[in-house]
Design an enzyme around this catalytic site. Structure first.
Site, PDB file in Angstrom:
ATOM      1  N   TYR A 127       8.798  29.403   7.002  1.00  0.00           N
ATOM      2  CA  TYR A 127       8.838  29.934   8.376  1.00  0.00           C
ATOM      3  C   TYR A 127      10.097  30.770   8.595  1.00  0.00           C
ATOM      4  O   TYR A 127      10.044  31.875   9.123  1.00  0.00           O
ATOM      5  CB  TYR A 127       8.775  28.780   9.377  1.00  0.00           C
ATOM      6  N   HIS A 170       5.395  30.897  22.240  1.00  0.00           N
ATOM      7  CA  HIS A 170       5.182  32.219  21.640  1.00  0.00           C
ATOM      8  C   HIS A 170       3.760  32.381  21.130  1.00  0.00           C
ATOM      9  O   HIS A 170       3.057  31.408  20.892  1.00  0.00           O
ATOM     10  CB  HIS A 170       6.131  32.420  20.449  1.00  0.00           C
ATOM     11  N   GLY A 177      11.902  38.886  18.331  1.00  0.00           N
ATOM     12  CA  GLY A 177      11.568  40.054  17.518  1.00  0.00           C
ATOM     13  C   GLY A 177      10.853  41.128  18.340  1.00  0.00           C
ATOM     14  O   GLY A 177      11.180  42.316  18.241  1.00  0.00           O
ATOM     15  N   TRP A 184       6.500  37.967   9.730  1.00  0.00           N
ATOM     16  CA  TRP A 184       5.322  37.452   9.020  1.00  0.00           C
ATOM     17  C   TRP A 184       5.094  35.999   9.460  1.00  0.00           C
ATOM     18  O   TRP A 184       5.563  35.060   8.807  1.00  0.00           O
ATOM     19  CB  TRP A 184       5.523  37.542   7.496  1.00  0.00           C
TER      20      TRP A 184
HETATM   21  N1  CTP Z   1       9.382  36.032  12.970  1.00  0.00           N
HETATM   22  C1  CTP Z   1       8.154  36.287  12.341  1.00  0.00           C
HETATM   23  N2  CTP Z   1       7.635  35.388  11.467  1.00  0.00           N
HETATM   24  C2  CTP Z   1       8.263  34.231  11.200  1.00  0.00           C
HETATM   25  C3  CTP Z   1       9.505  33.940  11.842  1.00  0.00           C
HETATM   26  C4  CTP Z   1      10.034  34.868  12.718  1.00  0.00           C
HETATM   27  O1  CTP Z   1       7.545  37.328  12.595  1.00  0.00           O
HETATM   28  N3  CTP Z   1       7.738  33.382  10.317  1.00  0.00           N
HETATM   29  C5  CTP Z   1       9.960  37.053  13.846  1.00  0.00           C
HETATM   30  C6  CTP Z   1       9.638  36.805  15.319  1.00  0.00           C
HETATM   31  O2  CTP Z   1       9.457  38.045  15.968  1.00  0.00           O
HETATM   32  C7  CTP Z   1      10.891  36.123  15.828  1.00  0.00           C
HETATM   33  C8  CTP Z   1      11.988  36.774  14.981  1.00  0.00           C
HETATM   34  O3  CTP Z   1      11.375  36.995  13.713  1.00  0.00           O
HETATM   35  O4  CTP Z   1      11.144  36.341  17.180  1.00  0.00           O
HETATM   36  C9  CTP Z   1      13.220  35.903  14.825  1.00  0.00           C
HETATM   37  O5  CTP Z   1      12.850  34.629  14.345  1.00  0.00           O
HETATM   38  P1  CTP Z   1      13.290  33.286  15.097  1.00  0.00           P
HETATM   39  O6  CTP Z   1      14.745  33.157  15.009  1.00  0.00           O
HETATM   40  O7  CTP Z   1      12.450  32.175  14.599  1.00  0.00           O
HETATM   41  O8  CTP Z   1      12.921  33.712  16.610  1.00  0.00           O
HETATM   42  P2  CTP Z   1      12.234  32.987  17.839  1.00  0.00           P
HETATM   43  O9  CTP Z   1      11.235  31.975  17.396  1.00  0.00           O
HETATM   44  O10 CTP Z   1      11.734  34.039  18.760  1.00  0.00           O
HETATM   45  O11 CTP Z   1      13.420  32.230  18.465  1.00  0.00           O
HETATM   46  P3  CTP Z   1      13.397  30.914  19.313  1.00  0.00           P
HETATM   47  O12 CTP Z   1      12.597  29.878  18.564  1.00  0.00           O
HETATM   48  O13 CTP Z   1      14.848  30.559  19.380  1.00  0.00           O
HETATM   49  O14 CTP Z   1      12.757  31.302  20.590  1.00  0.00           O
END
Ligand code: CTP
Length: 319
Positions: A276, A293, A243, A263
Protein backbone atom coordinates in the site's frame (compact mmCIF):
# COMPACT_ATOMS: atom_id res chain seq x y z
CA UNK A 1 -15.26 21.43 -29.52
CA UNK A 2 -13.54 18.59 -27.71
CA UNK A 3 -14.88 17.63 -24.28
CA UNK A 4 -12.85 16.79 -21.20
CA UNK A 5 -13.98 13.24 -20.55
CA UNK A 6 -12.80 12.65 -17.05
CA UNK A 7 -14.88 9.69 -16.02
CA UNK A 8 -13.93 7.72 -19.12
CA UNK A 9 -15.84 4.74 -20.36
CA UNK A 10 -14.58 2.12 -17.94
CA UNK A 11 -17.03 -0.14 -16.16
CA UNK A 12 -18.18 1.49 -12.89
CA UNK A 13 -18.24 -0.57 -9.67
CA UNK A 14 -15.51 -3.17 -9.50
CA UNK A 15 -16.34 -5.94 -7.08
CA UNK A 16 -13.48 -8.41 -7.39
CA UNK A 17 -10.62 -6.29 -6.10
CA UNK A 18 -7.98 -8.98 -6.63
CA UNK A 19 -8.41 -8.52 -10.36
CA UNK A 20 -8.85 -4.78 -10.34
CA UNK A 21 -5.37 -4.01 -11.62
CA UNK A 22 -6.04 -5.90 -14.86
CA UNK A 23 -8.77 -3.42 -15.69
CA UNK A 24 -6.38 -0.53 -15.16
CA UNK A 25 -3.66 -1.33 -17.64
CA UNK A 26 -2.17 1.96 -18.66
CA UNK A 27 -2.68 2.89 -22.30
CA UNK A 28 -0.96 4.44 -24.14
CA UNK A 29 2.34 2.99 -23.04
CA UNK A 30 4.95 5.34 -21.68
CA UNK A 31 6.79 5.82 -24.99
CA UNK A 32 3.62 6.66 -26.93
CA UNK A 33 2.20 9.17 -24.45
CA UNK A 34 1.98 12.76 -25.72
CA UNK A 35 1.15 15.86 -23.70
CA UNK A 36 -2.10 17.52 -24.74
CA UNK A 37 -1.44 21.21 -24.14
CA UNK A 38 -4.90 22.37 -25.25
CA UNK A 39 -6.62 19.99 -22.88
CA UNK A 40 -4.33 20.89 -19.97
CA UNK A 41 -5.13 24.57 -20.44
CA UNK A 42 -8.84 23.83 -20.63
CA UNK A 43 -8.68 21.86 -17.37
CA UNK A 44 -6.75 24.66 -15.68
CA UNK A 45 -9.45 27.12 -16.74
CA UNK A 46 -12.25 24.86 -15.50
CA UNK A 47 -10.57 24.31 -12.14
CA UNK A 48 -10.04 28.05 -11.76
CA UNK A 49 -13.81 28.40 -11.67
CA UNK A 50 -13.78 26.44 -8.39
CA UNK A 51 -10.50 27.38 -6.73
CA UNK A 52 -7.27 29.23 -7.26
CA UNK A 53 -4.22 27.27 -6.13
CA UNK A 54 -2.26 30.47 -5.66
CA UNK A 55 -4.73 31.62 -3.01
CA UNK A 56 -6.14 28.36 -1.69
CA UNK A 57 -2.81 26.70 -1.05
CA UNK A 58 -2.61 28.62 2.22
CA UNK A 59 -4.41 30.92 4.57
CA UNK A 60 -2.35 34.11 4.82
CA UNK A 61 -1.32 36.09 7.88
CA UNK A 62 -3.49 39.05 7.06
CA UNK A 63 -6.67 37.00 7.15
CA UNK A 64 -6.47 35.51 10.67
CA UNK A 65 -5.28 36.64 14.07
CA UNK A 66 -4.39 34.74 17.25
CA UNK A 67 -7.51 33.71 19.14
CA UNK A 68 -9.75 33.52 16.06
CA UNK A 69 -12.11 30.57 16.16
CA UNK A 70 -12.18 28.10 13.27
CA UNK A 71 -14.77 25.39 12.68
CA UNK A 72 -13.20 22.18 11.39
CA UNK A 73 -14.21 21.42 7.83
CA UNK A 74 -15.28 17.83 8.53
CA UNK A 75 -16.39 18.35 12.13
CA UNK A 76 -18.36 21.56 11.90
CA UNK A 77 -19.39 21.37 15.57
CA UNK A 78 -15.79 21.32 16.76
CA UNK A 79 -13.66 24.42 16.82
CA UNK A 80 -10.05 25.42 17.33
CA UNK A 81 -8.46 28.68 18.31
CA UNK A 82 -5.72 30.12 16.14
CA UNK A 83 -2.68 29.83 18.40
CA UNK A 84 0.17 32.32 18.52
CA UNK A 85 2.48 29.69 16.97
CA UNK A 86 0.13 28.95 14.09
CA UNK A 87 -0.24 32.66 13.47
CA UNK A 88 3.55 33.11 13.40
CA UNK A 89 3.88 30.37 10.80
CA UNK A 90 1.17 31.59 8.42
CA UNK A 91 2.84 32.89 5.25
CA UNK A 92 2.53 36.59 4.41
CA UNK A 93 2.25 35.88 0.70
CA UNK A 94 1.32 32.75 -1.19
CA UNK A 95 4.27 30.38 -1.58
CA UNK A 96 3.02 29.86 -5.14
CA UNK A 97 2.67 33.51 -6.04
CA UNK A 98 3.46 33.96 -9.73
CA UNK A 99 4.98 30.49 -9.91
CA UNK A 100 5.01 28.58 -13.19
CA UNK A 101 6.89 25.38 -13.90
CA UNK A 102 7.55 23.49 -17.11
CA UNK A 103 7.08 20.05 -15.63
CA UNK A 104 5.98 18.91 -12.18
CA UNK A 105 6.11 15.52 -10.50
CA UNK A 106 3.52 14.47 -7.95
CA UNK A 107 4.75 11.47 -6.01
CA UNK A 108 2.04 9.34 -4.41
CA UNK A 109 2.96 6.77 -1.81
CA UNK A 110 2.03 3.45 -3.43
CA UNK A 111 4.43 0.51 -3.17
CA UNK A 112 4.37 0.40 -6.97
CA UNK A 113 7.35 2.74 -6.74
CA UNK A 114 9.57 0.02 -5.27
CA UNK A 115 12.09 -1.22 -7.87
CA UNK A 116 10.76 1.36 -10.34
CA UNK A 117 14.12 3.11 -10.70
CA UNK A 118 12.15 6.37 -11.11
CA UNK A 119 14.28 8.46 -8.74
CA UNK A 120 16.36 10.23 -11.38
CA UNK A 121 13.38 10.95 -13.60
CA UNK A 122 11.39 12.37 -10.68
CA UNK A 123 14.28 14.58 -9.58
CA UNK A 124 14.63 15.97 -13.11
CA UNK A 125 11.24 17.75 -12.91
CA UNK A 126 11.19 21.47 -12.14
CA UNK A 127 8.87 21.10 -9.16
CA UNK A 128 8.43 17.94 -7.08
CA UNK A 129 5.46 17.41 -4.77
CA UNK A 130 5.44 14.61 -2.20
CA UNK A 131 2.81 13.38 0.24
CA UNK A 132 2.67 12.90 3.98
CA UNK A 133 6.35 13.31 4.81
CA UNK A 134 7.12 10.00 3.11
CA UNK A 135 10.79 9.06 3.59
CA UNK A 136 13.08 9.54 0.60
CA UNK A 137 16.67 8.95 1.65
CA UNK A 138 16.49 5.15 1.89
CA UNK A 139 14.42 4.90 -1.32
CA UNK A 140 16.18 7.51 -3.44
CA UNK A 141 16.77 5.18 -6.41
CA UNK A 142 13.03 4.63 -6.80
CA UNK A 143 11.49 7.88 -5.52
CA UNK A 144 14.22 10.51 -5.84
CA UNK A 145 15.21 13.14 -3.29
CA UNK A 146 14.10 16.52 -4.65
CA UNK A 147 11.22 17.95 -2.65
CA UNK A 148 9.73 21.35 -3.34
CA UNK A 149 6.47 20.77 -1.50
CA UNK A 150 5.55 18.04 0.93
CA UNK A 151 2.20 17.53 2.61
CA UNK A 152 1.72 16.43 6.20
CA UNK A 153 -1.66 15.22 7.40
CA UNK A 154 -1.66 15.48 11.22
CA UNK A 155 -2.24 11.70 11.36
CA UNK A 156 1.33 11.21 10.10
CA UNK A 157 2.62 12.27 13.50
CA UNK A 158 0.80 9.35 15.04
CA UNK A 159 1.46 6.83 12.28
CA UNK A 160 5.11 7.51 11.50
CA UNK A 161 6.38 9.31 14.59
CA UNK A 162 4.61 7.53 17.49
CA UNK A 163 2.87 10.73 18.56
CA UNK A 164 6.27 12.01 19.71
CA UNK A 165 6.03 9.94 22.91
CA UNK A 166 9.68 10.41 23.77
CA UNK A 167 12.79 12.37 22.87
CA UNK A 168 13.86 9.82 20.25
CA UNK A 169 10.70 10.28 18.20
CA UNK A 170 10.80 14.05 18.62
CA UNK A 171 14.37 14.00 17.33
CA UNK A 172 13.38 11.79 14.36
CA UNK A 173 10.66 14.22 13.34
CA UNK A 174 12.98 17.16 13.84
CA UNK A 175 15.61 15.57 11.56
CA UNK A 176 12.99 14.91 8.89
CA UNK A 177 11.82 18.52 9.08
CA UNK A 178 15.39 19.84 8.91
CA UNK A 179 16.00 17.70 5.82
CA UNK A 180 13.23 19.61 4.01
CA UNK A 181 15.67 22.43 3.72
CA UNK A 182 13.55 25.36 2.59
CA UNK A 183 10.75 23.49 0.86
CA UNK A 184 7.04 24.09 1.42
CA UNK A 185 5.49 22.06 4.24
CA UNK A 186 1.75 21.88 3.58
CA UNK A 187 -0.28 21.06 6.69
CA UNK A 188 -4.06 20.60 6.45
CA UNK A 189 -4.67 21.96 9.94
CA UNK A 190 -8.34 22.82 9.65
CA UNK A 191 -9.78 19.59 8.25
CA UNK A 192 -10.62 17.35 11.19
CA UNK A 193 -10.53 17.91 14.95
CA UNK A 194 -8.31 14.87 15.68
CA UNK A 195 -5.19 16.68 14.54
CA UNK A 196 -5.30 19.66 16.89
CA UNK A 197 -2.43 18.75 19.25
CA UNK A 198 -0.34 17.18 16.50
CA UNK A 199 -0.37 20.35 14.43
CA UNK A 200 0.56 22.34 17.52
CA UNK A 201 3.49 20.03 18.32
CA UNK A 202 4.87 20.40 14.81
CA UNK A 203 4.43 24.17 14.82
CA UNK A 204 6.21 24.36 18.15
CA UNK A 205 9.15 22.24 16.94
CA UNK A 206 9.56 24.34 13.80
CA UNK A 207 9.66 27.59 15.74
CA UNK A 208 11.77 26.36 18.64
CA UNK A 209 14.43 24.83 16.39
CA UNK A 210 14.29 27.45 13.63
CA UNK A 211 13.55 24.76 11.06
CA UNK A 212 14.01 26.05 7.53
CA UNK A 213 10.64 25.25 5.94
CA UNK A 214 7.96 27.43 4.40
CA UNK A 215 4.75 26.41 6.13
CA UNK A 216 1.38 26.53 4.35
CA UNK A 217 -2.07 25.71 5.75
CA UNK A 218 -4.74 25.12 3.07
CA UNK A 219 -7.70 27.46 2.91
CA UNK A 220 -10.99 26.51 4.53
CA UNK A 221 -12.73 26.28 1.18
CA UNK A 222 -10.14 24.19 -0.66
CA UNK A 223 -11.54 20.75 0.04
CA UNK A 224 -15.11 21.53 -0.91
CA UNK A 225 -13.94 23.41 -3.98
CA UNK A 226 -11.84 20.45 -5.15
CA UNK A 227 -14.70 18.06 -4.49
CA UNK A 228 -17.05 20.39 -6.34
CA UNK A 229 -14.83 20.43 -9.41
CA UNK A 230 -14.62 16.65 -9.60
CA UNK A 231 -18.32 16.16 -8.85
CA UNK A 232 -19.16 18.51 -11.70
CA UNK A 233 -17.11 16.20 -13.88
CA UNK A 234 -19.05 13.20 -12.59
CA UNK A 235 -16.27 11.87 -10.40
CA UNK A 236 -18.15 11.11 -7.20
CA UNK A 237 -15.40 11.23 -4.61
CA UNK A 238 -16.26 11.22 -0.92
CA UNK A 239 -13.20 13.05 0.33
CA UNK A 240 -10.37 13.82 -2.09
CA UNK A 241 -7.07 12.16 -1.22
CA UNK A 242 -3.93 14.17 -0.76
CA UNK A 243 -2.76 12.97 -4.18
CA UNK A 244 -5.87 14.23 -5.97
CA UNK A 245 -5.72 17.54 -4.07
CA UNK A 246 -2.13 17.97 -5.24
CA UNK A 247 -2.98 17.24 -8.87
CA UNK A 248 -5.90 19.68 -8.76
CA UNK A 249 -3.67 22.41 -7.29
CA UNK A 250 -0.78 21.65 -9.65
CA UNK A 251 -2.88 22.31 -12.76
CA UNK A 252 -2.63 26.00 -11.88
CA UNK A 253 1.15 26.34 -11.92
CA UNK A 254 2.50 23.32 -13.83
CA UNK A 255 2.53 23.05 -17.60
CA UNK A 256 3.01 19.26 -17.72
CA UNK A 257 2.10 17.03 -14.77
CA UNK A 258 3.67 13.61 -14.14
CA UNK A 259 2.25 11.27 -11.51
CA UNK A 260 4.28 8.52 -9.82
CA UNK A 261 3.26 6.19 -7.00
CA UNK A 262 -0.47 6.34 -7.75
CA UNK A 263 -1.67 2.75 -7.68
CA UNK A 264 -4.37 1.91 -5.12
CA UNK A 265 -4.48 -1.81 -5.96
CA UNK A 266 -2.89 -4.80 -4.24
CA UNK A 267 -1.56 -6.32 -7.49
CA UNK A 268 0.48 -4.65 -10.20
CA UNK A 269 -0.15 -4.90 -13.94
CA UNK A 270 1.69 -8.23 -14.02
CA UNK A 271 -0.30 -9.54 -11.05
CA UNK A 272 2.56 -9.22 -8.57
CA UNK A 273 1.70 -8.01 -5.04
CA UNK A 274 2.10 -4.29 -4.39
CA UNK A 275 2.48 -2.72 -0.95
CA UNK A 276 0.00 0.00 0.00
CA UNK A 277 2.87 2.35 0.88
CA UNK A 278 6.41 1.99 -0.40
CA UNK A 279 7.84 2.63 3.07
CA UNK A 280 5.65 1.03 5.76
CA UNK A 281 3.39 -1.92 6.44
CA UNK A 282 0.03 -0.16 6.25
CA UNK A 283 -2.60 -2.32 4.55
CA UNK A 284 -5.26 -1.66 1.93
CA UNK A 285 -7.99 -0.47 4.32
CA UNK A 286 -8.35 2.77 2.42
CA UNK A 287 -9.84 1.16 -0.63
CA UNK A 288 -12.65 -0.37 1.46
CA UNK A 289 -16.16 1.00 1.76
CA UNK A 290 -15.48 2.31 5.28
CA UNK A 291 -12.68 4.58 4.10
CA UNK A 292 -13.25 8.31 3.65
CA UNK A 293 -11.39 8.04 0.34
CA UNK A 294 -12.42 6.53 -2.98
CA UNK A 295 -8.99 5.92 -4.40
CA UNK A 296 -9.84 3.45 -7.18
CA UNK A 297 -12.47 5.86 -8.44
CA UNK A 298 -9.95 8.72 -8.38
CA UNK A 299 -7.49 6.48 -10.18
CA UNK A 300 -10.00 5.78 -12.91
CA UNK A 301 -10.41 9.53 -13.45
CA UNK A 302 -6.64 10.09 -13.51
CA UNK A 303 -6.18 7.19 -15.91
CA UNK A 304 -8.72 8.73 -18.25
CA UNK A 305 -6.80 12.02 -18.13
CA UNK A 306 -3.59 10.10 -18.85
CA UNK A 307 -5.18 8.56 -21.93
CA UNK A 308 -6.16 12.02 -23.14
CA UNK A 309 -2.66 13.43 -22.55
CA UNK A 310 -3.63 15.86 -19.75
CA UNK A 311 -1.25 14.17 -17.31
CA UNK A 312 1.14 11.27 -17.38
CA UNK A 313 0.81 8.34 -15.00
CA UNK A 314 3.80 6.10 -14.46
CA UNK A 315 2.85 2.83 -12.78
CA UNK A 316 5.78 0.63 -13.72
CA UNK A 317 9.49 1.07 -14.20
CA UNK A 318 11.01 4.26 -15.54
CA UNK A 319 13.00 3.94 -18.77
N1 CTP B 1 -1.80 6.65 -3.33
C1 CTP B 1 -2.18 5.74 -4.33
N2 CTP B 1 -2.09 4.41 -4.12
C2 CTP B 1 -1.65 3.92 -2.94
C3 CTP B 1 -1.28 4.82 -1.90
C4 CTP B 1 -1.36 6.18 -2.14
O1 CTP B 1 -2.62 6.17 -5.41
N3 CTP B 1 -1.55 2.60 -2.77
C5 CTP B 1 -1.84 8.09 -3.62
C6 CTP B 1 -3.13 8.74 -3.13
O2 CTP B 1 -3.50 9.76 -4.04
C7 CTP B 1 -2.71 9.35 -1.81
C8 CTP B 1 -1.25 9.72 -2.06
O3 CTP B 1 -0.76 8.70 -2.92
O4 CTP B 1 -3.44 10.49 -1.45
C9 CTP B 1 -0.42 9.78 -0.79
O5 CTP B 1 -0.56 8.57 -0.07
P1 CTP B 1 -0.99 8.55 1.47
O6 CTP B 1 0.07 9.17 2.26
O7 CTP B 1 -1.42 7.18 1.82
O8 CTP B 1 -2.23 9.58 1.40
P2 CTP B 1 -3.68 9.63 2.02
O9 CTP B 1 -4.24 8.26 2.23
O10 CTP B 1 -4.50 10.55 1.19
O11 CTP B 1 -3.41 10.24 3.41
P3 CTP B 1 -4.23 10.05 4.73
O12 CTP B 1 -4.44 8.58 4.96
O13 CTP B 1 -3.32 10.65 5.75
O14 CTP B 1 -5.50 10.77 4.49
Amino acid sequence: RAEVVINGSLSPAVVDRSNESIKHNIQPASSKWRHNQTLSLRIRKQILKFLDAEKDISVLKGTLKPGDIIHYIFDRDSTMNVSQNLYELLPRTSPLKNKHFGTCAIVGNSGVLLNSGCGQEIDAHSFVIRCNLAPVQEYARDVGLKTDLVTMNPSVIQRAFEDLVNATWREKLLQRLHSLNGSILWIPAFMARGGKERVEWVNELILKHHVNVRTAYPSLRLLHAVRGYWLTNKVHIKRPTTGLLMYTLATRFCNEIYLYGFWPFPLDQNQNPVKYHYYDSLKYGYTSQASPHTMPLEFKALKSLHEQGALKLTVGQCD
